[in-house]
Write an enzyme that holds these catalytic residues in place. Structure first.
Site, short mmCIF file in Angstrom:
data_model
loop_
_atom_site.label_atom_id
_atom_site.label_comp_id
_atom_site.label_asym_id
_atom_site.label_seq_id
_atom_site.Cartn_x
_atom_site.Cartn_y
_atom_site.Cartn_z
CG ASP A 126 12.29 0.69 3.43
OD1 ASP A 126 11.44 0.55 4.34
OD2 ASP A 126 12.85 -0.28 2.88
CG ASP B 242 0.18 -2.88 6.01
OD1 ASP B 242 -0.92 -2.48 5.60
OD2 ASP B 242 0.90 -3.66 5.35
CD GLU C 148 5.91 0.20 13.07
OE1 GLU C 148 6.98 0.82 12.90
OE2 GLU C 148 5.77 -1.01 12.83
CG ASP C 149 7.41 2.81 9.85
OD1 ASP C 149 6.71 1.91 10.37
OD2 ASP C 149 8.30 2.57 9.01
NE ARG D 240 15.31 2.84 5.58
CZ ARG D 240 14.40 1.95 5.99
NH1 ARG D 240 13.28 2.35 6.52
NH2 ARG D 240 14.62 0.65 5.84
N GLY E 129 12.31 2.10 10.07
CA GLY E 129 11.38 3.08 9.53
C GLY E 129 10.94 4.17 10.48
CG PHE F 65 4.26 0.50 -0.44
CD1 PHE F 65 4.23 -0.53 0.49
CD2 PHE F 65 5.46 1.18 -0.67
CE1 PHE F 65 5.39 -0.89 1.18
CE2 PHE F 65 6.61 0.82 0.02
CZ PHE F 65 6.57 -0.21 0.94
CB VAL F 66 3.26 5.79 2.03
CG1 VAL F 66 1.88 6.19 1.54
CG2 VAL F 66 3.15 5.04 3.35
P1 IMP Z 1 2.59 -4.58 9.75
O1 IMP Z 1 3.40 -5.52 10.59
O2 IMP Z 1 1.92 -5.28 8.60
O3 IMP Z 1 1.65 -3.70 10.51
O4 IMP Z 1 3.62 -3.66 8.99
C1 IMP Z 1 4.34 -2.73 9.62
C2 IMP Z 1 5.70 -2.58 9.00
O5 IMP Z 1 5.74 -2.83 7.59
C3 IMP Z 1 6.13 -1.15 9.19
O6 IMP Z 1 6.96 -1.07 10.32
C4 IMP Z 1 6.86 -0.81 7.92
O7 IMP Z 1 8.23 -1.00 8.12
C5 IMP Z 1 6.39 -1.79 6.90
N1 IMP Z 1 5.45 -1.14 5.99
C6 IMP Z 1 4.12 -1.38 5.91
N2 IMP Z 1 3.55 -0.61 4.98
C7 IMP Z 1 4.52 0.16 4.47
C8 IMP Z 1 4.53 1.21 3.48
O8 IMP Z 1 3.51 1.58 2.85
N3 IMP Z 1 5.73 1.77 3.22
C9 IMP Z 1 6.88 1.39 3.86
N4 IMP Z 1 6.91 0.44 4.80
C10 IMP Z 1 5.74 -0.17 5.10
MG MG Z 2 9.02 -0.67 10.11
#
Ligand code: IMP
Ligand code: MG
Length: 167
Positions: free
Chosen positions: A152, A96, A92-93, A158, A37, A145-146
């Site tokens: 993606d 979350d 990081e993209d 993407r 991402g 969710f984006v």
């Molecule tokens: P975390 O580990 O919960 O912080 O999530 C991070 C990863 O989840 C990111 O690197 C994204 O790949 C994926 N992710 C979380 N939210 C989204 C979203 O809204 N759209 C797309 N990918 C997401």
């Molecule tokens: Mg990711």
């Protein structure tokens, strides 16, 4: 949610800010993009830097599918070069729950780098489970969710130049 013009402006600001923070380092910055991402953001960020930088990748795999990183994260592909003594910027993209960034940052710190920081294009604090410090943030977004600009849904979207909320 965020147009490609706004993204581009913000990424260039971040590039300037990052270049200032690292202006005096003696080795090239190591920019580490999290696959897949963050690749689009990292490619633009890299080109907005005015300091020397290398580009590396890590791949995180979370157990379970869907729209969140359900619980546990493992590192499926690690950076190829040595990080000891290097200044490392994880890219990081979106942050979350915080689990992906936290897991990778912890692994990096064990490798004795000179410094480790985190740049995230998007910060969605509503679903945070683990506290992570984001040193460079593009945009703070609401609990939607984006997709687009590298992000993606089930492997798709993407290629969209802006960021959209999935409905
Ligand atoms: P975390 O580990 O919960 O912080 O999530 C991070 C990863 O989840 C990111 O690197 C994204 O790949 C994926 N992710 C979380 N939210 C989204 C979203 O809204 N759209 C797309 N990918 C997401
Ligand atoms: Mg990711």
């Amino acid at each position: 949610m965020i147009s490609s013009e706004r993204i581009s402006k913000r990424v260039h600001q971040l590039g300037r800010e990052i270049s200032e923070v690292y202006a005096d380092i003696e080795t090239p910055l190591v920019l580490v993009a999290i696959l897949k991402g963050a690749t689009v953001f990292a490619a633009d960020l890299l080109r907005s830097l005015s300091i020397p930088a290398e580009l590396e990748f890590v791949r995180a795999a979370s157990y379970g599918a869907g729209t969140s990183s359900a619980g546990r994260v493992k590192i499926a592909h690690m950076v190829e070069g040595a990080l000891a003594g290097r200044h490392v910027l994880l890219v990081e993209d979106i942050v979350d729950s915080g689990r992906t960034a936290d897991t990778i940052l912890k692994r990096f710190r064990r490798l004795k780098p000179a410094s480790v920081r985190l740049a995230a294009l998007l910060d969605r604090p509503a679903r945070r489970e683990i506290r992570v410090q984001i040193d460079f943030t593009g945009f703070v977004i609401p609990d939607r969710f984006v997709i687009g600009y590298g992000l993606d849904y089930a492997g798709l979207y993407r290629e969209l130049p802006g960021i959209y909320a999935l409905s």
